[in-house]
Design an enzyme around this catalytic site. Structure first.
Site, PDB file in Angstrom:
ATOM      1  N   HIS A 165      22.083  26.488  75.042  1.00 18.03           N
ATOM      2  CA  HIS A 165      20.707  25.954  74.948  1.00 18.03           C
ATOM      3  C   HIS A 165      20.579  24.934  73.811  1.00 18.03           C
ATOM      4  O   HIS A 165      19.494  24.731  73.289  1.00 18.03           O
ATOM      5  CB  HIS A 165      19.677  27.063  74.735  1.00 18.03           C
ATOM      6  CG  HIS A 165      19.856  28.258  75.628  1.00 18.03           C
ATOM      7  ND1 HIS A 165      19.225  28.392  76.841  1.00 18.03           N
ATOM      8  CD2 HIS A 165      20.639  29.370  75.495  1.00 18.03           C
ATOM      9  CE1 HIS A 165      19.586  29.539  77.410  1.00 18.03           C
ATOM     10  NE2 HIS A 165      20.456  30.142  76.622  1.00 18.03           N
ATOM     11  N   SER A 286      21.977  -3.060  64.919  1.00 15.42           N
ATOM     12  CA  SER A 286      20.634  -3.454  65.339  1.00 15.42           C
ATOM     13  C   SER A 286      20.305  -4.774  64.672  1.00 15.42           C
ATOM     14  O   SER A 286      20.662  -5.003  63.517  1.00 15.42           O
ATOM     15  CB  SER A 286      19.629  -2.384  64.917  1.00 15.42           C
ATOM     16  OG  SER A 286      18.340  -2.957  64.827  1.00 15.42           O
ATOM     17  N   LYS A 292      21.636   0.655  61.093  1.00 13.67           N
ATOM     18  CA  LYS A 292      21.952   1.301  62.370  1.00 13.67           C
ATOM     19  C   LYS A 292      23.369   1.060  62.853  1.00 13.67           C
ATOM     20  O   LYS A 292      23.947   0.001  62.667  1.00 13.67           O
ATOM     21  CB  LYS A 292      20.988   0.793  63.454  1.00 13.67           C
ATOM     22  CG  LYS A 292      19.562   1.209  63.202  1.00 13.67           C
ATOM     23  CD  LYS A 292      19.206   2.476  63.934  1.00 13.67           C
ATOM     24  CE  LYS A 292      19.141   2.224  65.399  1.00 13.67           C
ATOM     25  NZ  LYS A 292      18.220   3.061  66.097  1.00 13.67           N
ATOM     26  N   ASN A 294      24.675   2.010  66.510  1.00 15.40           N
ATOM     27  CA  ASN A 294      24.233   2.625  67.770  1.00 15.40           C
ATOM     28  C   ASN A 294      25.413   2.975  68.678  1.00 15.40           C
ATOM     29  O   ASN A 294      26.325   2.172  68.841  1.00 15.40           O
ATOM     30  CB  ASN A 294      23.290   1.681  68.518  1.00 15.40           C
ATOM     31  CG  ASN A 294      21.985   1.476  67.773  1.00 15.40           C
ATOM     32  OD1 ASN A 294      21.515   2.380  67.082  1.00 15.40           O
ATOM     33  ND2 ASN A 294      21.422   0.283  67.882  1.00 15.40           N
ATOM     34  N   LYS A 334      31.954  -0.832 101.879  1.00 17.47           N
ATOM     35  CA  LYS A 334      32.881  -1.364 100.886  1.00 17.47           C
ATOM     36  C   LYS A 334      32.276  -1.652  99.521  1.00 17.47           C
ATOM     37  O   LYS A 334      32.846  -1.275  98.484  1.00 17.47           O
ATOM     38  CB  LYS A 334      33.575  -2.604 101.445  1.00 17.47           C
ATOM     39  CG  LYS A 334      34.771  -2.186 102.314  1.00 17.47           C
ATOM     40  CD  LYS A 334      35.290  -3.250 103.221  1.00 17.47           C
ATOM     41  CE  LYS A 334      34.404  -3.543 104.396  1.00 17.47           C
ATOM     42  NZ  LYS A 334      34.329  -2.442 105.390  1.00 17.47           N
TER      43      LYS A 334
HETATM   44  N1  ARG Z   1      34.207  -6.467 108.594  1.00 19.01           N
HETATM   45  C1  ARG Z   1      34.233  -5.315 109.412  1.00 19.01           C
HETATM   46  C2  ARG Z   1      33.961  -4.064 108.587  1.00 19.01           C
HETATM   47  O1  ARG Z   1      34.076  -4.136 107.433  1.00 19.01           O
HETATM   48  C3  ARG Z   1      35.566  -5.198 110.061  1.00 19.01           C
HETATM   49  C4  ARG Z   1      35.538  -4.507 111.389  1.00 19.01           C
HETATM   50  C5  ARG Z   1      34.797  -5.327 112.356  1.00 19.01           C
HETATM   51  N2  ARG Z   1      34.815  -4.750 113.640  1.00 19.01           N
HETATM   52  C6  ARG Z   1      33.970  -5.098 114.599  1.00 19.01           C
HETATM   53  N3  ARG Z   1      34.069  -4.525 115.746  1.00 19.01           N
HETATM   54  N4  ARG Z   1      33.077  -6.037 114.425  1.00 19.01           N
HETATM   55  O2  ARG Z   1      33.597  -3.024 109.095  1.00 19.01           O
END
Ligand code: ARG
Length: 467
Positions: A165, A286, A292, A294, A334
């Site tokens: 705590h 600072s 300070k 930090n 991605k």
């Molecule tokens: N750029 C696409 C992705 O990142 C690649 C696969 C594309 N496939 C498709 N059937 N359009 O998912």
């Protein structure tokens, strides 16, 4: 990169049935080249393995296969030297590479895509990339673990307060506290190792979704790309992103661990605690308050989970409810994974630096360890051991003594024997032995306890494991 324009001409790769080209906005929303160019090395490796297999199985003649292989290597060096013309009209890394290959070697370039689809192509590229990131995370974690182990070894017997705590609970050792993080990071490391093993199957050859009628050799491409085996179901192969989710989840747990230590660094380096000093390398001043220093890096590390967990939640949300198999939704995977991976690698490196460079203020730690009635549990245990009191009664007697010391404004060890005996007549002079912090930590000899010998045992175990 070129800006999208409304294009009159249909796409060269897939535009056979299209009378006109895409709207400029369509190109902008559809294209992934802006971020998936990061997969260039994996994409080229996948294509080279595919071409070699097409040639070995007689699907492609040797001359074409050779031209493709050489062209792909030239493209690799163009990209690496910054001379590759990334073009948004070619949508993604796959078609950018293939279009450039066609400019270089002509007609054979069009044969590379035999028995393949962008769906299995992206699945293999992305797995290769995430697999590399698992390796990088493992390496980064090991460096950080070594830094914690070094701190633990130096301070295996330095005393400090242990908290529950955030209130002083019982004395512990600096080494023990450091080693707690080694355990956490060790589990993170094993999660990355496990995830890597599970993801190490090659989806290449699944085609668009159903496999292919060409006599391909999926074992050959799997082996060439360092996978343990080809994936066993083509529908799953092109639609699975749980390798990425597992990676993100593991990144999240790890970043959460870093955020907990980051918070301790912030607290410990404050003027109120002064448990540690962070090095100048990891702090900032600072512009208005000259005194300070930090702990900015620690604060940022405390915050990074927001980002990594955000990416994790984002990809779960993207994948939720997607009917089999591939859907373009999946292209949104991605950027989340890239950002989380970059964040984790930077965070691991920064934490390694901070842990290596911080100094513990041993004196302050020791005096903090002795205050706050931290040995009250030792006193209660003594009453059980020496006077055979039931623990509940011992707890009560100790509580009365704590209240007495608090009223007097002193620690338990500053009470006189007579004062103690006024609470329980049988208390003897030996009680003072257990009120000292040093004795307290030395007595915690249970396996995994805070006694310096126990800490040294764990330090030795991890030093051997991390060698
Ligand atoms: N750029 C696409 C992705 O990142 C690649 C696969 C594309 N496939 C498709 N059937 N359009 O998912």
């Amino acid at each position: 990169m070129s800006k999208p324009a409304n294009s009159k001409a249909a796409n060269q790769m897939w535009g056979g049935r299209f009378a006109e080209g895409p709207d400029a906005i369509m190109t902008a929303i559809n294209a992934s080249i802006g971020f998936d160019k990061r997969l260039y090395a994996q994409d080229i490796a996948g294509s080279r393995a595919h071409a070699a297999m097409l040639s070995a199985t007689g699907i492609l003649n040797n001359k074409d296969a050779e031209a493709i292989g050489e062209g792909l290597l030239k493209i690799l060096s163009e990209i690496e030297s910054g001379n590759f013309p990334f073009r948004i009209e070619y949508e993604d890394i796959h078609m950018n590479v293939e279009a450039r290959l066609k400019e270089m070697i002509g007609e054979p370039a069009g044969r590379l895509h035999t028995a393949r689809s962008r769906n299995d192509q992206i699945a293999v590229d992305f797995r290769l990339w995430v697999r590399d990131q698992c390796d990088a995370a493992i390496t980064g974690l090991e460096a950080l673990m070594r830094a914690f182990v070094a701190q633990a070894e130096a301070g295996a017997d330095w005393v400090m307060p242990g908290f529950t705590h955030l209130q002083t609970a019982q004395p512990v050792t600096w080494g023990h506290h450091m080693m707690a993080y080694v355990e956490m990071l060790g589990r993170d490391r094993s999660r990355f190792i496990d995830a890597r093993i599970r993801m190490n199957e090659c989806p290449l050859g699944a085609g668009a979704l159903a496999g292919t009628s060409f006599p391909i050799d999926r074992h050959m491409t799997a082996k060439a790309l360092g996978f343990d085996r080809p994936t066993a179901n083509s529908l799953d192969s092109v639609s699975d992103r749980d390798f990425a989710l597992e990676f993100l989840s593991t990144c999240s747990i790890c970043t959460m661990h870093l955020s907990r230590f980051a918070e301790e660094l912030v607290i410990w380096s404050s003027a109120q605690f002064r448990f540690i000093q962070l090095s100048d390398k990891w702090t900032t001043g600072s512009s208005i308050m000259p005194q300070k220093k930090n702990p900015d890096a620690a604060e940022l590390l405390r915050a990074k989970l927001g980002r990594v967990l955000g990416a994790t939640v984002a990809l779960f949300t993207i994948m939720k409810g997607l009917a089999l198999t591939y859907s373009k939704d999946m292209q949104e995977d991605k950027e989340q994974v890239f950002d989380a991976a970059d964040t984790l690698m930077l965070a691991l490196a920064a934490m390694t630096g901070m842990v290596s460079d911080m100094t513990a203020n041993r004196k302050i730690l020791a005096s903090a360890a002795a205050s706050g009635f931290s040995t009250a549990t030792d006193l209660a245990d003594w009453l059980v051991r020496a006077l055979n009191l039931p623990f509940r009664d011992a707890h009560h007697v100790t509580g009365t003594l704590v209240a007495m010391a608090e009223k007097k404004g002193c620690d338990l060890s500053n009470l006189t024997l007579a004062e103690m005996q006024s609470v329980h007549a049988a208390i003897k002079i030996e009680v003072f032995d257990v009120l000292g912090v040093e004795n307290s930590i030395r007595s915690r000899m249970s396996y995994g306890g805070t006694a310096p010998d126990q800490v040294r045992t764990q330090v030795a175990r991890w030093k051997a494991a991390l060698r």
